[in-house]
Scaffold this motif. Structure first.
Motif, PDB file in Angstrom:
ATOM      1  N   ILE A  33       0.836  -1.210   0.000  1.00  0.00           N
ATOM      2  CA  ILE A  33       0.000   0.000   0.000  1.00  0.00           C
ATOM      3  C   ILE A  33       0.864   1.251   0.000  1.00  0.00           C
ATOM      4  O   ILE A  33       0.593   2.209  -0.729  1.00  0.00           O
ATOM      5  CB  ILE A  33      -0.969  -0.022   1.201  1.00  0.00           C
ATOM      6  CG1 ILE A  33      -2.002  -1.138   1.004  1.00  0.00           C
ATOM      7  CG2 ILE A  33      -1.659   1.326   1.369  1.00  0.00           C
ATOM      8  CD1 ILE A  33      -2.855  -1.419   2.214  1.00  0.00           C
ATOM      9  N   ILE A  34       1.927   1.253   0.796  1.00  0.00           N
ATOM     10  CA  ILE A  34       2.829   2.411   0.828  1.00  0.00           C
ATOM     11  C   ILE A  34       3.471   2.624  -0.537  1.00  0.00           C
ATOM     12  O   ILE A  34       3.575   3.753  -1.025  1.00  0.00           O
ATOM     13  CB  ILE A  34       3.894   2.241   1.928  1.00  0.00           C
ATOM     14  CG1 ILE A  34       3.230   2.341   3.301  1.00  0.00           C
ATOM     15  CG2 ILE A  34       5.017   3.272   1.781  1.00  0.00           C
ATOM     16  CD1 ILE A  34       4.113   1.905   4.453  1.00  0.00           C
ATOM     17  N   GLY A  35       3.880   1.540  -1.193  1.00  0.00           N
ATOM     18  CA  GLY A  35       4.463   1.645  -2.536  1.00  0.00           C
ATOM     19  C   GLY A  35       3.477   2.230  -3.539  1.00  0.00           C
ATOM     20  O   GLY A  35       3.820   3.110  -4.333  1.00  0.00           O
ATOM     21  N   GLN A  36       2.230   1.745  -3.490  1.00  0.00           N
ATOM     22  CA  GLN A  36       1.197   2.273  -4.391  1.00  0.00           C
ATOM     23  C   GLN A  36       0.939   3.749  -4.103  1.00  0.00           C
ATOM     24  O   GLN A  36       0.779   4.556  -5.030  1.00  0.00           O
ATOM     25  CB  GLN A  36      -0.095   1.483  -4.247  1.00  0.00           C
ATOM     26  CG  GLN A  36      -0.020   0.083  -4.800  1.00  0.00           C
ATOM     27  CD  GLN A  36      -1.285  -0.711  -4.498  1.00  0.00           C
ATOM     28  OE1 GLN A  36      -1.906  -0.541  -3.448  1.00  0.00           O
ATOM     29  NE2 GLN A  36      -1.657  -1.582  -5.411  1.00  0.00           N
ATOM     30  N   PHE A  37       0.876   4.099  -2.829  1.00  0.00           N
ATOM     31  CA  PHE A  37       0.637   5.484  -2.451  1.00  0.00           C
ATOM     32  C   PHE A  37       1.762   6.381  -2.953  1.00  0.00           C
ATOM     33  O   PHE A  37       1.514   7.431  -3.547  1.00  0.00           O
ATOM     34  CB  PHE A  37       0.505   5.616  -0.932  1.00  0.00           C
ATOM     35  CG  PHE A  37       0.397   7.045  -0.477  1.00  0.00           C
ATOM     36  CD1 PHE A  37      -0.825   7.685  -0.471  1.00  0.00           C
ATOM     37  CD2 PHE A  37       1.529   7.758  -0.082  1.00  0.00           C
ATOM     38  CE1 PHE A  37      -0.932   9.013  -0.072  1.00  0.00           C
ATOM     39  CE2 PHE A  37       1.430   9.080   0.315  1.00  0.00           C
ATOM     40  CZ  PHE A  37       0.201   9.711   0.319  1.00  0.00           C
ATOM     41  N   MET A  38       3.006   5.990  -2.716  1.00  0.00           N
ATOM     42  CA  MET A  38       4.150   6.812  -3.123  1.00  0.00           C
ATOM     43  C   MET A  38       4.193   6.970  -4.638  1.00  0.00           C
ATOM     44  O   MET A  38       4.464   8.056  -5.140  1.00  0.00           O
ATOM     45  CB  MET A  38       5.459   6.209  -2.603  1.00  0.00           C
ATOM     46  CG  MET A  38       5.581   6.274  -1.086  1.00  0.00           C
ATOM     47  SD  MET A  38       5.437   7.952  -0.421  1.00  0.00           S
ATOM     48  CE  MET A  38       6.897   8.709  -1.091  1.00  0.00           C
ATOM     49  N   THR A  39       3.923   5.915  -5.365  1.00  0.00           N
ATOM     50  CA  THR A  39       3.907   5.996  -6.829  1.00  0.00           C
ATOM     51  C   THR A  39       2.825   6.964  -7.298  1.00  0.00           C
ATOM     52  O   THR A  39       3.075   7.851  -8.125  1.00  0.00           O
ATOM     53  CB  THR A  39       3.682   4.608  -7.453  1.00  0.00           C
ATOM     54  OG1 THR A  39       4.756   3.753  -7.067  1.00  0.00           O
ATOM     55  CG2 THR A  39       3.612   4.688  -8.969  1.00  0.00           C
ATOM     56  N   ALA A  40       1.616   6.806  -6.763  1.00  0.00           N
ATOM     57  CA  ALA A  40       0.506   7.682  -7.162  1.00  0.00           C
ATOM     58  C   ALA A  40       0.770   9.127  -6.756  1.00  0.00           C
ATOM     59  O   ALA A  40       0.509  10.057  -7.523  1.00  0.00           O
ATOM     60  CB  ALA A  40      -0.798   7.179  -6.550  1.00  0.00           C
ATOM     61  N   LEU A  50      -7.077   7.756  -4.948  1.00  0.00           N
ATOM     62  CA  LEU A  50      -8.457   7.485  -4.542  1.00  0.00           C
ATOM     63  C   LEU A  50      -8.736   5.987  -4.486  1.00  0.00           C
ATOM     64  O   LEU A  50      -9.491   5.523  -3.631  1.00  0.00           O
ATOM     65  CB  LEU A  50      -9.436   8.161  -5.502  1.00  0.00           C
ATOM     66  CG  LEU A  50      -9.414   9.690  -5.516  1.00  0.00           C
ATOM     67  CD1 LEU A  50     -10.391  10.219  -6.555  1.00  0.00           C
ATOM     68  CD2 LEU A  50      -9.724  10.253  -4.147  1.00  0.00           C
ATOM     69  N   ALA A  51      -8.095   5.220  -5.366  1.00  0.00           N
ATOM     70  CA  ALA A  51      -8.302   3.772  -5.389  1.00  0.00           C
ATOM     71  C   ALA A  51      -7.797   3.108  -4.105  1.00  0.00           C
ATOM     72  O   ALA A  51      -8.246   2.022  -3.752  1.00  0.00           O
ATOM     73  CB  ALA A  51      -7.606   3.175  -6.608  1.00  0.00           C
ATOM     74  N   LEU A  52      -6.876   3.763  -3.405  1.00  0.00           N
ATOM     75  CA  LEU A  52      -6.334   3.205  -2.159  1.00  0.00           C
ATOM     76  C   LEU A  52      -7.275   3.396  -0.968  1.00  0.00           C
ATOM     77  O   LEU A  52      -7.111   2.747   0.058  1.00  0.00           O
ATOM     78  CB  LEU A  52      -4.984   3.853  -1.837  1.00  0.00           C
ATOM     79  CG  LEU A  52      -3.853   3.519  -2.804  1.00  0.00           C
ATOM     80  CD1 LEU A  52      -2.639   4.377  -2.500  1.00  0.00           C
ATOM     81  CD2 LEU A  52      -3.503   2.050  -2.732  1.00  0.00           C
ATOM     82  N   TRP A  78     -17.269  14.702   1.530  1.00  0.00           N
ATOM     83  CA  TRP A  78     -17.030  14.134   0.209  1.00  0.00           C
ATOM     84  C   TRP A  78     -16.688  12.665   0.305  1.00  0.00           C
ATOM     85  O   TRP A  78     -15.960  12.241   1.192  1.00  0.00           O
ATOM     86  CB  TRP A  78     -15.876  14.916  -0.429  1.00  0.00           C
ATOM     87  CG  TRP A  78     -15.313  14.305  -1.659  1.00  0.00           C
ATOM     88  CD1 TRP A  78     -15.825  14.379  -2.911  1.00  0.00           C
ATOM     89  CD2 TRP A  78     -14.122  13.535  -1.768  1.00  0.00           C
ATOM     90  NE1 TRP A  78     -15.027  13.712  -3.793  1.00  0.00           N
ATOM     91  CE2 TRP A  78     -13.973  13.168  -3.111  1.00  0.00           C
ATOM     92  CE3 TRP A  78     -13.172  13.095  -0.852  1.00  0.00           C
ATOM     93  CZ2 TRP A  78     -12.920  12.411  -3.570  1.00  0.00           C
ATOM     94  CZ3 TRP A  78     -12.120  12.345  -1.310  1.00  0.00           C
ATOM     95  CH2 TRP A  78     -11.997  12.018  -2.665  1.00  0.00           C
ATOM     96  N   CYS A  79     -17.246  11.868  -0.560  1.00  0.00           N
ATOM     97  CA  CYS A  79     -16.935  10.452  -0.630  1.00  0.00           C
ATOM     98  C   CYS A  79     -16.310  10.176  -1.995  1.00  0.00           C
ATOM     99  O   CYS A  79     -16.903  10.507  -3.023  1.00  0.00           O
ATOM    100  CB  CYS A  79     -18.199   9.610  -0.457  1.00  0.00           C
ATOM    101  SG  CYS A  79     -17.857   7.846  -0.504  1.00  0.00           S
ATOM    102  N   PRO A  80     -15.100   9.603  -2.053  1.00  0.00           N
ATOM    103  CA  PRO A  80     -14.394   9.438  -3.313  1.00  0.00           C
ATOM    104  C   PRO A  80     -15.066   8.490  -4.295  1.00  0.00           C
ATOM    105  O   PRO A  80     -14.804   8.531  -5.477  1.00  0.00           O
ATOM    106  CB  PRO A  80     -13.037   8.892  -2.897  1.00  0.00           C
ATOM    107  CG  PRO A  80     -13.295   8.228  -1.594  1.00  0.00           C
ATOM    108  CD  PRO A  80     -14.367   9.058  -0.939  1.00  0.00           C
TER     109      PRO A  80
END
Length: 83
Positions: A33-40, A50-52, A78-80
């Motif tokens: 999750i951290i990797g996906q967050f940092m990339t995004a 938002l997908a996370l 707000w809801c993503p």
């Protein structure tokens, strides 16, 4: 002043309760999750960020009117995922 004291009292009580609001992720899941967050985050991929979020994640602020962030207008609550 009483309002501030009440807010502090409630905050202390909340912190002292130490209730878990979720189960912690295992190390491998957290790393993914951290990797996906940092990339995004570093590529400006707002949809990837938002997908996370959980399907029921909601952003709530004290702002009385909408504000602009990341190229769009945001409302107070707000809801993503559109629900």
């Amino acid at each position: 002043m009483a309002t501030v004291r009440q807010a502090v009292h409630r905050a202390r009580k909340h912190v002292q309760a130490r209730r878990r609001h979720f189960e912690p992720a295992d190390t491998a899941t957290a790393a993914r999750i951290i990797g996906q967050f940092m990339t995004a985050a570093t590529t400006g991929d707002v949809q990837g960020l938002l997908a996370l979020l959980a399907k029921d994640a909601t952003l709530t602020t004290a702002a009385a009117k909408p504000w602009r962030l990341a190229g769009r207008w945001w409302e107070r609550s707000w809801c993503p995922h559109g629900s």
